[in-house]
Write an enzyme that holds these catalytic residues in place. Structure first.
Site, mmCIF file in Angstrom:
data_model
loop_
_atom_site.group_PDB
_atom_site.id
_atom_site.type_symbol
_atom_site.label_atom_id
_atom_site.label_comp_id
_atom_site.label_asym_id
_atom_site.label_seq_id
_atom_site.Cartn_x
_atom_site.Cartn_y
_atom_site.Cartn_z
ATOM 1 N N ASP A 35 0.813 -1.132 0.021
ATOM 2 C CA ASP A 35 -0.034 0.053 -0.014
ATOM 3 C C ASP A 35 0.726 1.333 -0.051
ATOM 4 O OD1 ASP A 35 -1.969 -1.775 0.268
ATOM 5 O OD2 ASP A 35 -2.867 -1.131 2.216
ATOM 6 N N TYR A 38 2.093 2.182 -3.465
ATOM 7 C CA TYR A 38 0.628 2.812 -3.950
ATOM 8 C C TYR A 38 0.506 4.106 -3.897
ATOM 9 C CZ TYR A 38 -4.139 3.344 -5.555
ATOM 10 O OH TYR A 38 -4.972 3.692 -6.554
ATOM 11 N N ASP A 39 0.688 4.370 -2.423
ATOM 12 C CA ASP A 39 0.376 5.898 -1.785
ATOM 13 C C ASP A 39 1.233 6.738 -2.384
ATOM 14 O OD1 ASP A 39 -1.895 4.700 -0.388
ATOM 15 O OD2 ASP A 39 -0.780 4.659 1.283
ATOM 16 N N LEU A 85 -35.925 -10.139 -12.786
ATOM 17 C CA LEU A 85 -35.505 -11.435 -13.324
ATOM 18 C C LEU A 85 -36.897 -12.177 -12.642
ATOM 19 C CD1 LEU A 85 -31.882 -11.867 -11.905
ATOM 20 C CD2 LEU A 85 -32.687 -12.199 -14.393
ATOM 21 N N GLU A 118 -24.368 -17.393 -11.345
ATOM 22 C CA GLU A 118 -23.331 -16.652 -10.542
ATOM 23 C C GLU A 118 -24.418 -16.242 -9.194
ATOM 24 O OE1 GLU A 118 -21.661 -13.152 -12.298
ATOM 25 O OE2 GLU A 118 -23.786 -12.510 -13.113
ATOM 26 N N LYS A 120 -26.512 -14.255 -6.570
ATOM 27 C CA LYS A 120 -27.543 -13.021 -6.900
ATOM 28 C C LYS A 120 -27.290 -12.148 -5.737
ATOM 29 C CE LYS A 120 -32.320 -11.620 -7.891
ATOM 30 N NZ LYS A 120 -32.387 -10.525 -6.873
ATOM 31 N N ASP A 122 -26.902 -8.978 -3.121
ATOM 32 C CA ASP A 122 -28.071 -8.268 -2.323
ATOM 33 C C ASP A 122 -27.481 -6.874 -2.344
ATOM 34 O OD1 ASP A 122 -30.514 -8.083 -1.364
ATOM 35 O OD2 ASP A 122 -29.934 -9.373 0.609
ATOM 36 N N GLU A 178 -23.961 -4.631 -9.738
ATOM 37 C CA GLU A 178 -24.431 -4.561 -8.606
ATOM 38 C C GLU A 178 -23.703 -3.724 -7.737
ATOM 39 O OE1 GLU A 178 -27.782 -5.727 -8.423
ATOM 40 O OE2 GLU A 178 -28.298 -5.956 -6.386
ATOM 41 N N TYR A 230 -22.469 -7.594 -14.044
ATOM 42 C CA TYR A 230 -23.065 -8.944 -14.577
ATOM 43 C C TYR A 230 -23.551 -9.101 -15.878
ATOM 44 C CZ TYR A 230 -26.935 -6.663 -12.221
ATOM 45 O OH TYR A 230 -27.968 -5.978 -11.713
ATOM 46 N N LYS A 319 -33.943 -18.195 -5.700
ATOM 47 C CA LYS A 319 -33.651 -17.559 -4.361
ATOM 48 C C LYS A 319 -33.655 -18.660 -3.237
ATOM 49 C CE LYS A 319 -35.057 -13.534 -3.844
ATOM 50 N NZ LYS A 319 -35.563 -12.369 -4.299
ATOM 51 N N CYS A 413 -35.851 -11.719 39.655
ATOM 52 C CA CYS A 413 -35.910 -12.753 38.430
ATOM 53 C C CYS A 413 -37.070 -13.549 38.338
ATOM 54 C CB CYS A 413 -34.965 -13.807 39.133
ATOM 55 S SG CYS A 413 -34.785 -15.211 38.213
ATOM 56 N N CYS A 416 -36.759 -17.195 39.891
ATOM 57 C CA CYS A 416 -36.695 -17.461 41.423
ATOM 58 C C CYS A 416 -36.877 -16.411 42.155
ATOM 59 C CB CYS A 416 -35.130 -17.784 41.701
ATOM 60 S SG CYS A 416 -34.071 -16.470 41.621
ATOM 61 N N CYS A 431 -29.721 -11.934 37.607
ATOM 62 C CA CYS A 431 -30.384 -12.328 38.826
ATOM 63 C C CYS A 431 -29.450 -12.621 39.780
ATOM 64 C CB CYS A 431 -31.175 -13.708 38.232
ATOM 65 S SG CYS A 431 -31.564 -14.672 39.823
ATOM 66 N N CYS A 437 -31.284 -20.487 42.152
ATOM 67 C CA CYS A 437 -32.037 -19.963 41.002
ATOM 68 C C CYS A 437 -32.195 -21.370 40.040
ATOM 69 C CB CYS A 437 -31.726 -18.701 40.317
ATOM 70 S SG CYS A 437 -32.816 -18.386 38.758
HETATM 71 S S1 IVH Z 1 -28.888 -9.993 -14.281
HETATM 72 C C1 IVH Z 1 -32.010 -8.954 -17.503
HETATM 73 N N1 IVH Z 1 -27.250 -11.132 -12.299
HETATM 74 O O1 IVH Z 1 -31.415 -8.779 -9.325
HETATM 75 C C2 IVH Z 1 -31.194 -9.690 -16.255
HETATM 76 N N2 IVH Z 1 -28.986 -9.433 -11.900
HETATM 77 O O2 IVH Z 1 -34.220 -9.192 -9.997
HETATM 78 C C3 IVH Z 1 -30.645 -8.691 -15.501
HETATM 79 N N3 IVH Z 1 -29.089 -8.914 -9.326
HETATM 80 O O3 IVH Z 1 -32.297 -5.824 -10.650
HETATM 81 C C4 IVH Z 1 -30.123 -8.850 -14.269
HETATM 82 N N4 IVH Z 1 -27.409 -10.303 -8.812
HETATM 83 O O4 IVH Z 1 -30.110 -5.784 -9.288
HETATM 84 C C5 IVH Z 1 -28.536 -10.232 -12.654
HETATM 85 N N5 IVH Z 1 -25.794 -11.930 -10.881
HETATM 86 C C6 IVH Z 1 -26.797 -11.221 -11.259
HETATM 87 C C7 IVH Z 1 -27.428 -10.266 -10.061
HETATM 88 C C8 IVH Z 1 -28.740 -9.605 -10.472
HETATM 89 C C9 IVH Z 1 -28.167 -9.584 -8.372
HETATM 90 C C10 IVH Z 1 -30.164 -8.115 -9.099
HETATM 91 C C11 IVH Z 1 -30.195 -6.961 -10.097
HETATM 92 C C12 IVH Z 1 -31.556 -6.875 -10.703
HETATM 93 C C13 IVH Z 1 -32.500 -8.108 -10.035
HETATM 94 C C14 IVH Z 1 -33.553 -8.339 -10.815
#
Ligand code: IVH
Length: 677
Positions: A35, A38-39, A85, A118, A120, A122, A178, A230, A319, A413, A416, A431, A437
């Protein structure tokens, strides 16, 4: 001063080098330089740019955070809609998706179609627009057609390149992905917010989305955001490979961050296997995911499959069961633990969450309960993630019915009736009943028989509670006085199981000192401390008779733990139980104490440490003193030989001065240790 050609060149080269290392660090997770180096490169660039402001360009690595907050978010029209999706929640749902795909493509149903799989993620969906390789726009998904312009914030995310690497990218390239907040960063952020009395985020998704919706990019820049891409949207002035998997590889080459968990899988079996594999590792990933996404890999197939309403027919999200659900609090009760700690527990209207039905959720302690202000009748979000105990995350304020009341610590408590005390500054209320107790008694006994302690097979929680409430057992030694007839009297206890249990109890008598110590349930003495104590003293008698200062010589034992151990063995009742257990035949092999072996040039010398050391931690110093036969104690007295002080030394230093004790600093102690080596 206008920049010379060579300065321009230097600036360009520095930027390229920084981009290269930025990509290794933030995108590929494989840094090649420390690091500090890099800095150093960044500082060099900053200096040159400060000297020659005309050379500053928006895509310079120094320009991630714009100077001023924006007044309001602009709107971005998505030229290609950002779709959603369709979801499935079972293997059957997944199989139906696969069947629809094969049918529409007129393939046989067991065709090994290649799917790109891959996690999904969050977080919050974003669109990133690159013109001639430069990031020109970042937008939220919004309603799919129109999103908010969050370019100023997206630019602060290190995983998002301001400029694409390499060449041959389309002149207009819109990439989708995402933005998320890794769990570790999220935990730290919330910890800090809590310490400052600020609002915390409920989960990583809200934290990511909230961070992107800041008007001031300086705030976003402080948030630990990350981004996996993605898919692609608009592509002009260039072309991309004709398989989704190859497009992702290409995006990675251009410097974008693509999830390393992605896999090309074959057919429905491949999809199922991937789901199971990711599901197993879900808790160990450092970001939250809520399922797995599969996309048909061949783009010609994707085109043929097309869309249905707002979702592609060529992709599906499988899911995981939801980890958060809404439910109502029916009651708030207090559970009494082994050490008397009262834990508030919410009794909930049963709700299916994280794959099981949950009807109780912990509220941890009074501080948490009051911070979240959970009340009977509230609608709350409950979370159950992995094997973690379900917890109440948040109250939905709008849904609070009238007439609710704040929950108070009970004065007595609930088990007891003894007084409940809460020590100033501690989150835990306790307690005071001790082993009188029934709850504390049952919990201590459960601990005593648990796998890491005396390991008595077949003596489960329910049975212990029955034995305690019927008065058959009170303290651990009573267990060894049980007969098969006593046990057989308990509910659902056949003669055979009663005999098996007695055999297991008998067998448990042969144990180790470390298990025995752990089983005693001394506060603050976990498995590791029990093992250290056993190794250090070798014999129980040594531990039972040790002074607080002596106990502190054991690795990992500080003043608080030492005083807890001492207090435990000072208690007549505890000594009696131990004697009885030994009389009942509980035994272990005793060894020679390690402590006597540890003698050296500093034999008998007593050290007290205060303040922060620079070259080593206090524990390291303590270990080095021990290694030469010295002792380290917690407080200065006439018996102290040396006071070693570091930064911010406290009152111990003054006391040592008053007592005219030798005072040495860090260099001094280092020298002393060296001479005596
Ligand atoms: S593909 C047409 N890949 O899920 C397909 N979406 O319910 C486009 N999301 O709004 C989405 N991980 O925010 C895709 N590996 C992934 C994802 C992903 C999360 C979310 C994305 C999208 C929502 C769809």
């Amino acid at each position: 001063m206008t920049a010379t050609a060579s300065t321009r060149k230097k600036v360009e080269l520095l930027r390229e080098e920084i981009r290269f290392h930025n990509n290794l660090y933030h995108v590929l997770d494989a840094p090649e330089i420390p690091d500090s180096q890099y800095d150093q490169l960044m500082r060099e660039l900053q200096t040159l740019e400060a000297e020659h402001p005309e050379l500053v360009t928006p895509d310079s690595p120094t320009q991630r955070v714009g100077a001023e907050p924006i007044a309001a978010f602009g709107t971005v029209e998505h030229r290609l809609p950002m779709l959603s999706l369709n979801n499935v929640f079972s293997e059957q749902g997944l199989a139906e998706f696969h069947r629809r795909v094969t049918e529409k493509l007129e393939l046989v149903e067991d065709a090994d179609i290649a799917y790109m799989a891959e996690p999904k993620f969050d977080g919050a969906a974003v669109s990133l627009q690159y013109e001639n390789g430069r990031l020109v726009c970042g937008a939220t998904r919004g309603d799919g057609t129109r999103g908010e312009n969050i370019t100023h914030n997206v630019r602060t995310i290190e995983a998002v390149p301001l400029r694409l690497l390499g060449k041959n990218f389309p002149s207009l390239l819109e990439i989708r992905g995402e933005v998320f907040m890794p769990r570790a960063g999220f935990a730290k952020l919330n910890e800090r917010a809590r310490a400052n009395g600020e609002k915390t985020f409920v989960n990583t998704r809200n934290a990511a989305a909230g961070s992107l919706r800041q008007l001031d990019p300086r705030l976003t820049a402080e948030r630990p955001l990350d981004c996996y891409v993605y898919s692609v949207g608009v592509v002009e002035g260039g072309s991309l490979p004709d398989r989704h998997s190859e497009i992702l590889d290409q995006l990675q080459e251009w410097g974008l961050k693509v999830c390393p968990e992605r896999r090309l899988v074959a057919g429905i079996e491949g999809c199922i296997e991937y789901f199971a594999n990711v599901g197993e590792r879900r808790d160990s990933l450092d970001y939250d995911i809520d399922g797995v996404v599969y996309k048909v890999d061949r783009l010609d197939y994707q085109r043929e499959l097309g869309f249905i309403s707002r979702a592609p027919r060529w992709a599906i999200a499988y899911k995981f069961p939801a980890q958060e659900e809404l439910t109502q609090v029916e009651n708030i009760e207090f559970q009494v633990g082994r050490t008397g700690a009262l834990t508030p527990v919410a009794r909930l209207k049963p709700v299916f969450v994280g794959g099981v039905t949950v009807s109780n959720a912990t509220l941890h302690n009074m501080d948490e309960l009051h911070r979240k202000d959970v009340r009977v009748g509230d609608t709350v979000i409950v979370r159950r993630a992995g094997d973690v105990i379900p917890e109440v995350v948040q109250v939905i304020a709008d849904k609070r019915p009238p007439g609710t009341r704040r929950v108070r610590i009970p004065r007595h408590c609930p088990v007891c009736g003894s007084h409940v005390v809460r020590i100033e500054g501690e989150a835990v209320a306790r307690c005071t009943g001790g082993l009188s107790c029934a709850a504390q008694r049952s919990e201590s006994l459960k601990h005593f028989v648990s796998r890491k302690a005396l390991d008595i097979d077949g003596l489960g929680s329910k049975l212990i509670e029955q034995l305690v409430s019927s008065g058959r057992i009170k303290t651990p030694d009573d267990i060894y006085k049980l007969t098969a007839a006593d046990v057989a009297e308990m509910e659902r206890m056949a003669d055979k199981s009663a005999e098996n249990l007695i055999a297991a109890i008998k067998k448990s008598r042969r144990t180790t000192l470390s298990r025995f110590l752990y089983g005693l349930g001394i506060r603050e003495v976990g498995e590791a401390t029990a093992a250290s104590l056993a190794a250090y003293y070798g014999k129980l008698a040594g531990i039972m008779e040790a002074a607080v200062e002596d106990l502190q010589q054991v690795p990992d034992v500080g003043p608080i733990v030492a005083s807890r151990i001492h207090a435990f063995f000072a208690e007549e009742q505890n000594r009696r139980v131990i004697q009885e257990l030994i009389k009942d035949g509980v035994n272990w092999e005793e060894t020679e104490p390690q402590q006597t072996a540890r003698s050296g040039p500093l034999d008998g010398k007593v050290f007290v440490l205060t303040g922060t050391m620079q070259s080593m931690t206090r524990d390291e110093l303590k270990a080095r003193i021990h290694a030469l036969g010295g002792k380290v104690t917690g407080s200065v007295s006439k018996k102290t030989d040396y006071l070693v002080y570091g930064d911010k030394a406290g009152s111990k230093l003054t006391k040592a001065q008053n007592l005219k004790i030798a005072i040495i600093d860090e260099d001094g102690v280092n020298e002393l240790l060296l001479i005596n080596k």
